[in-house]
Scaffold this motif. Structure first.
Motif, PDB file in Angstrom:
ATOM      1  N   ILE A   4       0.864  -1.180   0.000  1.00 46.17           N
ATOM      2  CA  ILE A   4       0.000   0.000   0.000  1.00 46.17           C
ATOM      3  C   ILE A   4       0.901   1.230   0.000  1.00 46.17           C
ATOM      4  N   ASP A   5       1.115   1.782  -1.181  1.00 42.91           N
ATOM      5  CA  ASP A   5       1.993   2.945  -1.307  1.00 42.91           C
ATOM      6  C   ASP A   5       1.372   3.943  -2.280  1.00 42.91           C
ATOM      7  N   SER A   6       2.080   5.022  -2.519  1.00 43.68           N
ATOM      8  CA  SER A   6       1.550   6.085  -3.370  1.00 43.68           C
ATOM      9  C   SER A   6       1.280   5.601  -4.784  1.00 43.68           C
ATOM     10  N   ASP A   7       2.128   4.724  -5.301  1.00 47.76           N
ATOM     11  CA  ASP A   7       1.916   4.210  -6.662  1.00 47.76           C
ATOM     12  C   ASP A   7       0.605   3.433  -6.747  1.00 47.76           C
ATOM     13  N   LEU A   8       0.302   2.631  -5.729  1.00 44.13           N
ATOM     14  CA  LEU A   8      -0.956   1.892  -5.723  1.00 44.13           C
ATOM     15  C   LEU A   8      -2.141   2.850  -5.700  1.00 44.13           C
ATOM     16  N   VAL A   9      -2.066   3.858  -4.858  1.00 43.95           N
ATOM     17  CA  VAL A   9      -3.171   4.810  -4.765  1.00 43.95           C
ATOM     18  C   VAL A   9      -3.370   5.531  -6.096  1.00 43.95           C
ATOM     19  N   ARG A  10      -2.284   5.930  -6.737  1.00 47.41           N
ATOM     20  CA  ARG A  10      -2.416   6.596  -8.043  1.00 47.41           C
ATOM     21  C   ARG A  10      -3.107   5.673  -9.044  1.00 47.41           C
ATOM     22  N   ALA A  11      -2.735   4.401  -9.033  1.00 41.86           N
ATOM     23  CA  ALA A  11      -3.321   3.458  -9.978  1.00 41.86           C
ATOM     24  C   ALA A  11      -4.811   3.263  -9.704  1.00 41.86           C
ATOM     25  N   LEU A  12      -5.177   3.116  -8.440  1.00 41.35           N
ATOM     26  CA  LEU A  12      -6.578   2.927  -8.092  1.00 41.35           C
ATOM     27  C   LEU A  12      -7.416   4.146  -8.472  1.00 41.35           C
ATOM     28  N   VAL A  13      -6.904   5.315  -8.143  1.00 48.30           N
ATOM     29  CA  VAL A  13      -7.653   6.542  -8.438  1.00 48.30           C
ATOM     30  C   VAL A  13      -7.781   6.741  -9.944  1.00 48.30           C
ATOM     31  N   ALA A  14      -6.693   6.555 -10.671  1.00 47.21           N
ATOM     32  CA  ALA A  14      -6.729   6.758 -12.130  1.00 47.21           C
ATOM     33  C   ALA A  14      -7.715   5.801 -12.797  1.00 47.21           C
ATOM     34  N   GLU A  15      -7.781   4.568 -12.296  1.00 50.84           N
ATOM     35  CA  GLU A  15      -8.665   3.573 -12.895  1.00 50.84           C
ATOM     36  C   GLU A  15     -10.126   3.802 -12.553  1.00 50.84           C
ATOM     37  N   GLN A  16     -10.407   4.150 -11.297  1.00 49.36           N
ATOM     38  CA  GLN A  16     -11.787   4.183 -10.827  1.00 49.36           C
ATOM     39  C   GLN A  16     -12.373   5.594 -10.723  1.00 49.36           C
ATOM     40  N   PHE A  17     -11.523   6.592 -10.531  1.00 52.74           N
ATOM     41  CA  PHE A  17     -11.990   7.968 -10.411  1.00 52.74           C
ATOM     42  C   PHE A  17     -11.092   8.876 -11.246  1.00 52.74           C
ATOM     43  N   GLU A  19     -11.463  11.497 -12.774  1.00 54.64           N
ATOM     44  CA  GLU A  19     -11.576  12.940 -12.566  1.00 54.64           C
ATOM     45  C   GLU A  19     -10.588  13.459 -11.539  1.00 54.64           C
ATOM     46  N   TRP A  20     -10.070  12.566 -10.690  1.00 53.65           N
ATOM     47  CA  TRP A  20      -9.066  12.955  -9.698  1.00 53.65           C
ATOM     48  C   TRP A  20      -7.682  12.417 -10.055  1.00 53.65           C
ATOM     49  N   GLY A  21      -7.546  11.815 -11.221  1.00 55.18           N
ATOM     50  CA  GLY A  21      -6.304  11.146 -11.575  1.00 55.18           C
ATOM     51  C   GLY A  21      -5.101  12.060 -11.667  1.00 55.18           C
ATOM     52  N   GLY A  22      -5.317  13.340 -11.903  1.00 47.89           N
ATOM     53  CA  GLY A  22      -4.185  14.263 -12.011  1.00 47.89           C
ATOM     54  C   GLY A  22      -3.761  14.891 -10.703  1.00 47.89           C
ATOM     55  N   LEU A  23      -4.455  14.567  -9.602  1.00 46.63           N
ATOM     56  CA  LEU A  23      -4.108  15.177  -8.317  1.00 46.63           C
ATOM     57  C   LEU A  23      -2.890  14.487  -7.700  1.00 46.63           C
ATOM     58  N   PRO A  24      -2.041  15.252  -7.036  1.00 48.96           N
ATOM     59  CA  PRO A  24      -0.864  14.639  -6.400  1.00 48.96           C
ATOM     60  C   PRO A  24      -1.271  13.750  -5.233  1.00 48.96           C
ATOM     61  N   VAL A  25      -0.499  12.680  -5.037  1.00 54.50           N
ATOM     62  CA  VAL A  25      -0.736  11.722  -3.959  1.00 54.50           C
ATOM     63  C   VAL A  25       0.485  11.714  -3.050  1.00 54.50           C
ATOM     64  N   ARG A  26       0.253  11.784  -1.759  1.00 53.03           N
ATOM     65  CA  ARG A  26       1.361  11.699  -0.803  1.00 53.03           C
ATOM     66  C   ARG A  26       0.866  11.072   0.486  1.00 53.03           C
ATOM     67  N   PRO A  27       1.663  10.212   1.103  1.00 60.78           N
ATOM     68  CA  PRO A  27       1.222   9.554   2.346  1.00 60.78           C
ATOM     69  C   PRO A  27       1.225  10.542   3.502  1.00 60.78           C
ATOM     70  N   VAL A  28       0.338  10.318   4.446  1.00 59.39           N
ATOM     71  CA  VAL A  28       0.391  11.115   5.665  1.00 59.39           C
ATOM     72  C   VAL A  28       1.572  10.618   6.499  1.00 59.39           C
ATOM     73  N   ALA A  29       2.062  11.484   7.362  1.00 64.37           N
ATOM     74  CA  ALA A  29       3.278  11.157   8.115  1.00 64.37           C
ATOM     75  C   ALA A  29       3.034  10.098   9.176  1.00 64.37           C
ATOM     76  N   ARG A  30       1.848  10.115   9.770  1.00 63.68           N
ATOM     77  CA  ARG A  30       1.545   9.175  10.847  1.00 63.68           C
ATOM     78  C   ARG A  30       0.451   8.232  10.378  1.00 63.68           C
ATOM     79  N   GLN A  31       0.782   6.977  10.238  1.00 61.13           N
ATOM     80  CA  GLN A  31      -0.166   5.991   9.755  1.00 61.13           C
ATOM     81  C   GLN A  31      -0.754   5.201  10.931  1.00 61.13           C
ATOM     82  N   GLY A  32      -1.965   4.677  10.725  1.00 63.16           N
ATOM     83  CA  GLY A  32      -2.618   3.874  11.751  1.00 63.16           C
ATOM     84  C   GLY A  32      -2.405   2.395  11.510  1.00 63.16           C
ATOM     85  N   TRP A  33      -2.817   1.588  12.486  1.00 62.41           N
ATOM     86  CA  TRP A  33      -2.757   0.140  12.313  1.00 62.41           C
ATOM     87  C   TRP A  33      -3.793  -0.325  11.311  1.00 62.41           C
TER      88      TRP A  33
END
Length: 313
Positions: A4-17, A19-33
């Protein structure tokens, strides 16, 4: 499973949404379990369950958050889209509005007395939301919202395992005191994970409440835990404003019956976690279901904000 990384999120968003495919993706600094969270542009966030055990919360929050938002004055997460499995990722996921603010654990300018009053007002409002659409406490909430007696076997096993490494007599006294009270009113909504990482602040005041993955309807005592883990003195009475119950009416102090049932949520996890680390307590915690052991012990980092957020809208 795919990382689960930024590349995966970009791929999911580009495929399914797209309209948001051009938006930048970046992980939050503090992740949860439970989830991995990524900023999607400035206004959105993508939230993905980290394991199968947390998938049910996606549908539950999709269903419950709109109901709660209609009745609450405090901002809560707003789901704008739900994604399906794809790009090697096997679970549903969600896109939400980004909620700006600092968590209580990260903020430097907390007005503790004001925070206690704000939290007490939020919890009172939450309990007043009609409960007909709420899921009854159970496995999905890790049995938060049920009477603490559901964890009796775990507590006894942990205290036997620990022996004199903890003050077992004090632990048993807290536990037995909690067992002598019960929620004698109709079920009410509870959040299920009221903690410093799930409360956002702005200007020293409570500005939003996040992470409703363990919410449900039942006994709201579990939501008073911060009266013991964070607040002190008179702050406790403000944060634990009474639930609408005949047994607590007129008793805003955390020492009321509801507050007595909330204490094990503070006192009992510590010995059970210690026992689990000894390898002889089955890895259980009294804040978990007797059969649910996915989440590592210890305090969670909340998954929806990036610690200290500099954005403001």
């Amino acid at each position: 499973m795919t990382d689960i990384d930024s590349d995966l999120v970009r791929a999911l968003v580009a495929e399914q949404f797209p309209e948001w495919g051009g938006l930048p993706v970046r992980p939050v600094a503090r992740q949860g379990w439970d989830n991995r969270t990524f900023r999607l542009g400035d206004e959105l966030a993508v939230r993905l369950p980290s394991a199968e055990g947390y998938v049910a919360a996606v549908e539950k929050e999709d269903r419950c958050l709109p109901v709660l938002a209609r009745h609450l004055t405090m901002p809560v997460p707003h789901v704008v889209a739900t994604g399906r499995p794809g790009a090697g990722y096997p679970y549903p996921w969600s896109v939400r509005r980004w909620l700006p603010g600092d968590t209580v654990e990260a903020a430097l300018d907390i007005d503790r007395a004001r925070l206690a009053r704000d939290l007490g007002a939020f919890l009172t409002g939450l309990r007043e939301v009609p409960d007909e659409h709420g899921p009854a406490a159970g496995h999905h909430s890790y049995y938060r919202g049920r009477h603490p007696g559901v964890y009796g076997d775990q507590v006894r096993r942990a205290l036997d395992t620990l022996g004199d490494r903890v003050d077992a007599a004090a632990c048993r006294a807290v536990w037995e005191d909690a067992l002598r009270s019960s929620w004698d009113a109709p079920p009410t909504w509870f959040h299920g994970d009221v903690a410093v990482g799930n409360l956002l602040t702005a200007g020293g005041r409570l500005s939003a409440v996040i992470d409703f993955g363990t919410c449900g309807t039942g006994d709201p005592a579990c939501d008073l835990v911060m009266a013991w883990t964070y607040f002190t003195g008179e702050e406790r009475g403000s944060s634990a404003r009474r639930p609408a119950s005949p047994t607590t009416r007129g008793a805003g102090r955390a020492a009321g019956p509801c507050g007595r049932r909330s204490r094990p949520w503070r006192d009992c996890p510590a010995p059970t976690r210690t026992a689990s680390r000894s390898g002889s307590c089955g890895g259980c915690s009294t804040t978990r279901s007797p059969t649910d052991r996915e989440r590592p012990p210890g305090r969670r980092r909340h998954p929806e904000v990036n610690g200290r957020s500099s954005t403001s809208r």
